[in-house]
Design a protein around this motif. Structure first.
Motif, PDB file in Angstrom:
ATOM      1  N   PRO A 193       0.837  -1.272   0.030  1.00  0.00           N
ATOM      2  CA  PRO A 193      -0.196  -0.120  -0.094  1.00  0.00           C
ATOM      3  C   PRO A 193       0.717   1.322   0.151  1.00  0.00           C
ATOM      4  O   PRO A 193       0.344   2.108  -0.889  1.00  0.00           O
ATOM      5  N   GLU A 194       1.860   1.433   0.743  1.00  0.00           N
ATOM      6  CA  GLU A 194       2.725   2.566   0.954  1.00  0.00           C
ATOM      7  C   GLU A 194       4.016   2.244   1.365  1.00  0.00           C
ATOM      8  O   GLU A 194       4.394   2.673   2.475  1.00  0.00           O
ATOM      9  N   HIS A 195       4.744   1.611   0.432  1.00  0.00           N
ATOM     10  CA  HIS A 195       5.980   1.075   0.595  1.00  0.00           C
ATOM     11  C   HIS A 195       6.988   2.273   0.674  1.00  0.00           C
ATOM     12  O   HIS A 195       6.972   3.320  -0.095  1.00  0.00           O
ATOM     13  N   ALA A 196       7.847   2.238   1.877  1.00  0.00           N
ATOM     14  CA  ALA A 196       8.741   3.417   2.208  1.00  0.00           C
ATOM     15  C   ALA A 196      10.308   3.003   1.665  1.00  0.00           C
ATOM     16  O   ALA A 196      10.668   2.131   2.282  1.00  0.00           O
ATOM     17  N   ALA A 197      10.935   3.662   0.649  1.00  0.00           N
ATOM     18  CA  ALA A 197      12.044   3.348   0.374  1.00  0.00           C
ATOM     19  C   ALA A 197      12.899   4.634   1.115  1.00  0.00           C
ATOM     20  O   ALA A 197      12.294   5.717   1.452  1.00  0.00           O
ATOM     21  N   LEU A 198      14.182   4.545   1.125  1.00  0.00           N
ATOM     22  CA  LEU A 198      14.976   5.570   1.672  1.00  0.00           C
ATOM     23  C   LEU A 198      16.114   5.881   0.827  1.00  0.00           C
ATOM     24  O   LEU A 198      17.067   5.120   0.422  1.00  0.00           O
ATOM     25  N   TYR A 199      16.357   7.330   0.649  1.00  0.00           N
ATOM     26  CA  TYR A 199      17.327   7.840  -0.026  1.00  0.00           C
ATOM     27  C   TYR A 199      18.362   8.484   0.701  1.00  0.00           C
ATOM     28  O   TYR A 199      17.669   9.616   1.165  1.00  0.00           O
ATOM     29  N   SER A 200      19.377   8.509   0.448  1.00  0.00           N
ATOM     30  CA  SER A 200      20.392   9.563   0.901  1.00  0.00           C
ATOM     31  C   SER A 200      21.057  10.323   0.007  1.00  0.00           C
ATOM     32  O   SER A 200      21.907   9.554  -0.573  1.00  0.00           O
ATOM     33  N   THR A 226      -9.272  -4.552  -2.870  1.00  0.00           N
ATOM     34  CA  THR A 226      -9.469  -3.762  -4.247  1.00  0.00           C
ATOM     35  C   THR A 226      -9.297  -4.271  -5.486  1.00  0.00           C
ATOM     36  O   THR A 226      -8.434  -4.314  -6.107  1.00  0.00           O
ATOM     37  N   PRO A 227     -10.515  -5.246  -5.738  1.00  0.00           N
ATOM     38  CA  PRO A 227     -10.294  -6.059  -6.917  1.00  0.00           C
ATOM     39  C   PRO A 227     -10.227  -5.620  -8.353  1.00  0.00           C
ATOM     40  O   PRO A 227      -9.785  -6.239  -9.171  1.00  0.00           O
ATOM     41  N   GLU A 228     -10.300  -4.080  -8.397  1.00  0.00           N
ATOM     42  CA  GLU A 228     -10.349  -3.196  -9.967  1.00  0.00           C
ATOM     43  C   GLU A 228      -9.023  -2.612  -9.707  1.00  0.00           C
ATOM     44  O   GLU A 228      -8.853  -1.851 -10.723  1.00  0.00           O
ATOM     45  N   ALA A 229      -8.078  -2.704  -8.742  1.00  0.00           N
ATOM     46  CA  ALA A 229      -6.981  -1.740  -8.696  1.00  0.00           C
ATOM     47  C   ALA A 229      -6.143  -1.973  -9.906  1.00  0.00           C
ATOM     48  O   ALA A 229      -5.822  -2.958 -10.242  1.00  0.00           O
ATOM     49  N   ASP A 230      -5.337  -0.976 -10.236  1.00  0.00           N
ATOM     50  CA  ASP A 230      -4.556  -0.868 -11.354  1.00  0.00           C
ATOM     51  C   ASP A 230      -2.995  -0.906 -10.791  1.00  0.00           C
ATOM     52  O   ASP A 230      -2.261  -0.031 -10.863  1.00  0.00           O
ATOM     53  N   SER A 231      -2.650  -2.015 -10.025  1.00  0.00           N
ATOM     54  CA  SER A 231      -1.536  -2.115  -9.267  1.00  0.00           C
ATOM     55  C   SER A 231      -0.471  -1.919 -10.079  1.00  0.00           C
ATOM     56  O   SER A 231       0.653  -1.291  -9.661  1.00  0.00           O
ATOM     57  N   LEU A 232      -0.387  -2.210 -11.344  1.00  0.00           N
ATOM     58  CA  LEU A 232       0.786  -2.365 -12.253  1.00  0.00           C
ATOM     59  C   LEU A 232       1.198  -0.835 -12.567  1.00  0.00           C
ATOM     60  O   LEU A 232       2.396  -0.440 -12.518  1.00  0.00           O
ATOM     61  N   ALA A 233      -0.036  -0.300 -13.046  1.00  0.00           N
ATOM     62  CA  ALA A 233       0.453   1.256 -13.095  1.00  0.00           C
ATOM     63  C   ALA A 233       1.072   1.971 -12.272  1.00  0.00           C
ATOM     64  O   ALA A 233       1.641   2.724 -12.153  1.00  0.00           O
ATOM     65  N   ASP A 234       0.304   1.872 -10.846  1.00  0.00           N
ATOM     66  CA  ASP A 234       0.832   2.416  -9.742  1.00  0.00           C
ATOM     67  C   ASP A 234       2.324   1.996  -9.397  1.00  0.00           C
ATOM     68  O   ASP A 234       2.971   3.001  -9.202  1.00  0.00           O
ATOM     69  N   TYR A 235       2.646   0.648  -9.624  1.00  0.00           N
ATOM     70  CA  TYR A 235       4.083   0.529  -9.657  1.00  0.00           C
ATOM     71  C   TYR A 235       5.156   0.887 -10.639  1.00  0.00           C
ATOM     72  O   TYR A 235       6.057   1.574 -10.098  1.00  0.00           O
ATOM     73  N   LEU A 236       4.638   0.907 -11.856  1.00  0.00           N
ATOM     74  CA  LEU A 236       5.685   1.534 -12.773  1.00  0.00           C
ATOM     75  C   LEU A 236       5.824   3.076 -12.479  1.00  0.00           C
ATOM     76  O   LEU A 236       6.934   3.558 -12.713  1.00  0.00           O
ATOM     77  N   ALA A 316      -3.318  -8.862 -11.668  1.00  0.00           N
ATOM     78  CA  ALA A 316      -2.838  -7.065 -11.814  1.00  0.00           C
ATOM     79  C   ALA A 316      -2.541  -7.024 -13.154  1.00  0.00           C
ATOM     80  O   ALA A 316      -2.932  -5.581 -13.656  1.00  0.00           O
ATOM     81  N   HIS A 317      -1.766  -7.773 -14.120  1.00  0.00           N
ATOM     82  CA  HIS A 317      -1.614  -7.673 -15.540  1.00  0.00           C
ATOM     83  C   HIS A 317      -3.000  -7.656 -16.152  1.00  0.00           C
ATOM     84  O   HIS A 317      -3.035  -6.700 -17.190  1.00  0.00           O
ATOM     85  N   LEU A 318      -4.015  -8.463 -16.042  1.00  0.00           N
ATOM     86  CA  LEU A 318      -5.416  -7.993 -16.517  1.00  0.00           C
ATOM     87  C   LEU A 318      -6.162  -6.931 -16.454  1.00  0.00           C
ATOM     88  O   LEU A 318      -6.632  -6.592 -17.207  1.00  0.00           O
ATOM     89  N   ASN A 319      -5.905  -6.403 -15.215  1.00  0.00           N
ATOM     90  CA  ASN A 319      -6.430  -5.137 -14.865  1.00  0.00           C
ATOM     91  C   ASN A 319      -5.826  -4.124 -15.650  1.00  0.00           C
ATOM     92  O   ASN A 319      -6.476  -3.178 -15.893  1.00  0.00           O
ATOM     93  N   ARG A 320      -4.711  -4.186 -15.545  1.00  0.00           N
ATOM     94  CA  ARG A 320      -3.736  -3.127 -16.377  1.00  0.00           C
ATOM     95  C   ARG A 320      -4.256  -3.021 -17.866  1.00  0.00           C
ATOM     96  O   ARG A 320      -4.545  -2.173 -18.483  1.00  0.00           O
TER      97      ARG A 320
END
Length: 357
Positions: A193-200, A226-236, A316-320
């Motif tokens: 949902p809200e992955h935190a990466a850290l950049y220095s 969230t059955p109709e989520a476009d998770s792949l677009a969110d990720y890219l 996820a790919h089919l939703n995209r």
């Protein structure tokens, strides 16, 4: 261009491996085909900040006890100042509460990861195994494999034996000072949902968590809540933000070896997912469910654990494709969800306009 790996081999179990000024690498075992996770220790004044904690296994606890004992013998102090969790998955959050109890350090997370961990652990609010199985059955997964997944009920709780009951909330754009170095919180989506990466920017280092891995593609799934989520677009879209970082940035991933080459890796991941999308679109010349398409996406035999991720990835790919107007979904008389390539729709249905997202 190939990625550059400046360190040829990972540290041994329980070894603290210095990788940059004030940054140390740990590697812990996992009970899966993906058999390891990278964790990070940052020098923090008279103490240490932990980034991710490992899976809730006794042998991982033993590694932590050895590491904490080793810190006591060092000259920088042994106090753990904070525990930062990139996301709620059990290999990252697993021992956070256990370490918090032992060290009295605060756990830092985004609110989406903290609350999702509690929802999955307690199987409430559309999260957990029952909801997942309803989703997978609707997408055509056969009963034998659903039963195998049902037998895995409680797997998350085994990986995360206890949950933190308090935390410090992280926001996108937060800047933390750890050991005199600036670390910026970069929140990404699609994998969790809200992955935190850290950049220095001071060190030229990105602790990428699972958002950017060097040799395998991060799992991108659609969850029952969230059955109709476009998770792949969110990720890219999330990983595209990393292109703005300097090319010399050293990426510290949760799996695999540290590497240089952010832009090359982001490009490769875009190409990989577009290949998958084209393959699925071609195979939807007749109505196909996500379960029908598992052999198309994954040629190897899948165990129950891998089937869970594979189904989420296929959906996820089919939703995209659906969001882009390249396939359309429908429901069969038995309630099964199927997808058909848009150029195979009958002319009487009219044309579909591709989404602009």
């Amino acid at each position: 261009m190939p990625l550059d790996y400046p360190i040829a081999a990972p540290p041994a179990a329980c070894e603290i491996f210095p990788i940059a000024t004030g940054v140390h690498w740990l590697r812990m075992p996992l009970p899966f085909a993906l058999d390891h996770i990278n964790l990070w220790l940052l020098e923090d004044g008279a103490g240490w900040t932990i980034i991710d904690t490992g899976f809730g296994l006794d042998r991982v606890k033993e590694c932590w006890l050895a590491i904490l004992a080793g810190l006591t013998q060092g000259n920088r102090g042994s106090r753990i100042t904070r525990i930062i969790i990139t996301h709620f998955h059990p290999d990252h959050l697993g021992l956070a509460a256990w370490l918090q109890e032992r060290t009295a350090a605060a756990v830092w997370m985004t609110v989406g990861e903290y609350l999702t961990a509690h929802a999955v652990w307690h199987e409430v609010g559309g999260h957990g195994n029952p909801a997942m199985l309803r989703q997978f059955r609707a997408h055509g997964l056969d009963e034998e494999r659903c039963v195998a997944l049902e037998r895995r009920s409680g797997a998350y709780n085994r990986g995360v034996p206890t949950l933190p009951q308090q935390y410090r909330r992280l926001f996108d754009g937060d800047e933390l000072c750890i050991g005199g170095q600036r670390w910026q919180v970069r929140v990404g989506y699609g994998h969790s949902p809200e992955h935190a990466a850290l950049y220095s920017p001071d060190l030229g280092i990105l602790i990428s968590g699972d958002m950017l891995l060097p040799t395998i593609s991060t799992n991108i799934s659609v969850f029952a809540v969230t059955p109709e989520a476009d998770s792949l677009a969110d990720y890219l879209q999330s990983i595209d933000r990393y292109r703005a970082l300097p090319p010399c940035t050293l990426v510290l991933p949760s799996h695999g070896l540290p590497f240089h080459g952010i832009a090359e890796r982001v490009d490769a991941l875009h190409a990989h997912h577009e290949d998958r999308l084209r393959l699925l679109e071609e195979n939807c010349r007749t109505p196909r469910s996500a379960a029908d398409l598992l052999p198309t996406l994954f040629e190897r035999e899948l165990d129950a654990h891998q089937t869970m991720f594979a189904m989420g990835e296929a959906i996820a790919h089919l939703n995209r494709l659906e969001h882009a107007g390249r396939v359309t979904r429908s429901e069969e008389s038995d309630g099964r969800i199927v997808f058909l390539a848009s150029d195979r729709l009958p002319a009487t249905r009219g044309s579909l306009t591709a989404a602009t997202d």
